[in-house]
Design a protein around this motif. Structure first.
Motif, PDB file in Angstrom:
ATOM      1  N   THR A   1      29.256  49.043  41.853  1.00  0.00           N
ATOM      2  CA  THR A   1      28.335  47.936  41.592  1.00  0.00           C
ATOM      3  C   THR A   1      28.433  46.828  42.637  1.00  0.00           C
ATOM      4  OG1 THR A   1      29.933  46.713  40.251  1.00  0.00           O
ATOM      5  CG2 THR A   1      28.503  48.291  39.104  1.00  0.00           C
ATOM      6  N   GLY A   2      29.527  46.822  43.393  1.00  0.00           N
ATOM      7  CA  GLY A   2      29.765  45.734  44.328  1.00  0.00           C
ATOM      8  C   GLY A   2      30.562  44.603  43.696  1.00  0.00           C
ATOM      9  N   LEU A   3      30.904  44.767  42.411  1.00  0.00           N
ATOM     10  CA  LEU A   3      31.643  43.744  41.676  1.00  0.00           C
ATOM     11  C   LEU A   3      33.021  44.259  41.272  1.00  0.00           C
ATOM     12  CD1 LEU A   3      28.829  42.611  39.231  1.00  0.00           C
ATOM     13  CD2 LEU A   3      29.529  41.484  41.342  1.00  0.00           C
ATOM     14  N   LYS A   4      33.923  43.305  41.069  1.00  0.00           N
ATOM     15  CA  LYS A   4      35.253  43.622  40.556  1.00  0.00           C
ATOM     16  C   LYS A   4      35.439  42.885  39.237  1.00  0.00           C
ATOM     17  CE  LYS A   4      37.160  44.490  45.073  1.00  0.00           C
ATOM     18  NZ  LYS A   4      38.166  44.143  46.069  1.00  0.00           N
ATOM     19  N   ASP A   5      36.274  43.457  38.376  1.00  0.00           N
ATOM     20  CA  ASP A   5      36.531  42.805  37.095  1.00  0.00           C
ATOM     21  C   ASP A   5      37.530  41.665  37.264  1.00  0.00           C
ATOM     22  OD1 ASP A   5      39.101  43.927  37.162  1.00  0.00           O
ATOM     23  OD2 ASP A   5      38.840  45.101  35.330  1.00  0.00           O
ATOM     24  N   LYS A   6      37.939  41.061  36.164  1.00  0.00           N
ATOM     25  CA  LYS A   6      38.821  39.898  36.217  1.00  0.00           C
ATOM     26  C   LYS A   6      40.194  40.231  36.795  1.00  0.00           C
ATOM     27  CE  LYS A   6      40.767  40.072  31.559  1.00  0.00           C
ATOM     28  NZ  LYS A   6      40.929  39.314  30.320  1.00  0.00           N
ATOM     29  N   ASN A   7      40.543  41.526  36.856  1.00  0.00           N
ATOM     30  CA  ASN A   7      41.822  41.963  37.410  1.00  0.00           C
ATOM     31  C   ASN A   7      41.694  42.512  38.832  1.00  0.00           C
ATOM     32  OD1 ASN A   7      43.224  41.415  34.941  1.00  0.00           O
ATOM     33  ND2 ASN A   7      42.322  43.283  34.118  1.00  0.00           N
ATOM     34  N   GLY A   8      40.496  42.422  39.401  1.00  0.00           N
ATOM     35  CA  GLY A   8      40.282  42.921  40.760  1.00  0.00           C
ATOM     36  C   GLY A   8      39.961  44.401  40.849  1.00  0.00           C
ATOM     37  N   VAL A   9      39.696  45.053  39.711  1.00  0.00           N
ATOM     38  CA  VAL A   9      39.358  46.473  39.674  1.00  0.00           C
ATOM     39  C   VAL A   9      37.867  46.640  39.963  1.00  0.00           C
ATOM     40  CG1 VAL A   9      39.253  48.534  38.202  1.00  0.00           C
ATOM     41  CG2 VAL A   9      41.193  46.961  38.018  1.00  0.00           C
ATOM     42  N   GLU A  10      37.534  47.545  40.884  1.00  0.00           N
ATOM     43  CA  GLU A  10      36.128  47.804  41.214  1.00  0.00           C
ATOM     44  C   GLU A  10      35.400  48.369  40.002  1.00  0.00           C
ATOM     45  OE1 GLU A  10      36.467  50.436  44.579  1.00  0.00           O
ATOM     46  OE2 GLU A  10      36.615  48.743  45.969  1.00  0.00           O
TER      47      GLU A  10
ATOM     48  N   PHE B   1      23.685  42.122  32.720  1.00  0.00           N
ATOM     49  CA  PHE B   1      24.382  42.271  33.993  1.00  0.00           C
ATOM     50  C   PHE B   1      24.110  41.062  34.881  1.00  0.00           C
ATOM     51  CE2 PHE B   1      25.984  44.580  37.681  1.00  0.00           C
ATOM     52  CZ  PHE B   1      27.033  45.264  37.092  1.00  0.00           C
ATOM     53  N   ASP B   2      22.925  40.474  34.764  1.00  0.00           N
ATOM     54  CA  ASP B   2      22.608  39.273  35.536  1.00  0.00           C
ATOM     55  C   ASP B   2      23.533  38.118  35.171  1.00  0.00           C
ATOM     56  OD1 ASP B   2      20.608  40.503  36.977  1.00  0.00           O
ATOM     57  OD2 ASP B   2      19.010  39.841  35.625  1.00  0.00           O
ATOM     58  N   ASP B   3      23.982  38.056  33.913  1.00  0.00           N
ATOM     59  CA  ASP B   3      24.934  37.021  33.511  1.00  0.00           C
ATOM     60  C   ASP B   3      26.223  37.136  34.318  1.00  0.00           C
ATOM     61  OD1 ASP B   3      23.206  36.033  31.552  1.00  0.00           O
ATOM     62  OD2 ASP B   3      24.068  37.295  29.980  1.00  0.00           O
ATOM     63  N   VAL B   4      26.651  38.369  34.577  1.00  0.00           N
ATOM     64  CA  VAL B   4      27.860  38.578  35.374  1.00  0.00           C
ATOM     65  C   VAL B   4      27.598  38.209  36.826  1.00  0.00           C
ATOM     66  CG1 VAL B   4      29.547  40.282  36.168  1.00  0.00           C
ATOM     67  CG2 VAL B   4      28.690  40.379  33.820  1.00  0.00           C
ATOM     68  N   LEU B   5      26.464  38.656  37.354  1.00  0.00           N
ATOM     69  CA  LEU B   5      26.126  38.342  38.745  1.00  0.00           C
ATOM     70  C   LEU B   5      26.009  36.843  38.982  1.00  0.00           C
ATOM     71  CD1 LEU B   5      23.422  41.080  39.436  1.00  0.00           C
ATOM     72  CD2 LEU B   5      25.732  41.000  40.353  1.00  0.00           C
ATOM     73  N   ASP B   6      25.470  36.135  38.010  1.00  0.00           N
ATOM     74  CA  ASP B   6      25.293  34.685  38.132  1.00  0.00           C
ATOM     75  C   ASP B   6      26.574  33.906  37.879  1.00  0.00           C
ATOM     76  OD1 ASP B   6      22.632  35.171  38.638  1.00  0.00           O
ATOM     77  OD2 ASP B   6      21.997  34.775  36.576  1.00  0.00           O
ATOM     78  N   GLY B   7      27.634  34.607  37.450  1.00  0.00           N
ATOM     79  CA  GLY B   7      28.891  33.929  37.160  1.00  0.00           C
ATOM     80  C   GLY B   7      28.960  33.316  35.779  1.00  0.00           C
ATOM     81  N   ASP B   8      27.960  33.585  34.920  1.00  0.00           N
ATOM     82  CA  ASP B   8      27.966  33.048  33.558  1.00  0.00           C
ATOM     83  C   ASP B   8      28.984  33.752  32.659  1.00  0.00           C
ATOM     84  OD1 ASP B   8      25.932  31.347  34.305  1.00  0.00           O
ATOM     85  OD2 ASP B   8      24.345  32.657  33.547  1.00  0.00           O
ATOM     86  N   VAL B   9      29.307  35.002  32.980  1.00  0.00           N
ATOM     87  CA  VAL B   9      30.293  35.757  32.215  1.00  0.00           C
ATOM     88  C   VAL B   9      31.443  36.090  33.163  1.00  0.00           C
ATOM     89  CG1 VAL B   9      30.764  37.899  30.965  1.00  0.00           C
ATOM     90  CG2 VAL B   9      28.563  36.758  30.703  1.00  0.00           C
TER      91      VAL B   9
END
Length: 128
Positions: free
Chosen positions: A48-57, A99-107
């Motif tokens: 996805t190009g994103l990592k979770d809160k622990n740095g996992v892709e 998913f947009d909430d995550v991309l926007d930094g809301d979650v």
């Protein structure tokens, strides 16, 4: 910032993942990415190009635990599968969190806890 394009593949016969299959040379799955895409025994999943809160892709097919709501005293977590369709990633079966909430930094509280191939029971527990 450009997102890194990477893929992994789930082997439905050997029940295992192959990482970074876009740069593949593996005797089990062939010597180029087109072989991977054409192989009916492989389920190709995109990063996805994103990592979770622990740095996992985070890849499509992953199951993530997402804080659903803002009650820090009594948090409620939702378990969602990452999918990719019609040119975008989304949370399958998500109602309140997009998913947009995550991309926007809301979650910010998103954690990979498994994947749909090895841990489907994680989603089944959520729906009981």
């Amino acid at each position: 910032m450009a997102r890194e394009i990477k893929f992994r593949a789930w082997d439905i016969v050997r029940n295992r993942y192959y990482q970074d299959v876009q740069n593949v040379y593996d005797e089990n799955i062939g010597d180029n990415f087109q072989n991977v895409l054409d192989d009916e025994e492989l389920v190709v999943e995109q990063y996805t190009g994103l990592k979770d809160k622990n740095g996992v892709e985070i890849y499509e097919g992953d199951i993530v635990k997402v804080l659903d709501g803002e009650d820090i005293e009594d948090p409620y977590y939702t378990y969602l599968e990452i999918r990719y369709e019609q040119g975008k990633f989304y949370f399958h079966n998500a109602y309140a969190v997009t998913f947009d909430d995550v991309l926007d930094g809301d979650v910010l509280d998103v954690e990979v806890i498994g994947n749909i191939h090895e841990n489907p029971e994680l989603l089944e527990k959520q729906n009981e």
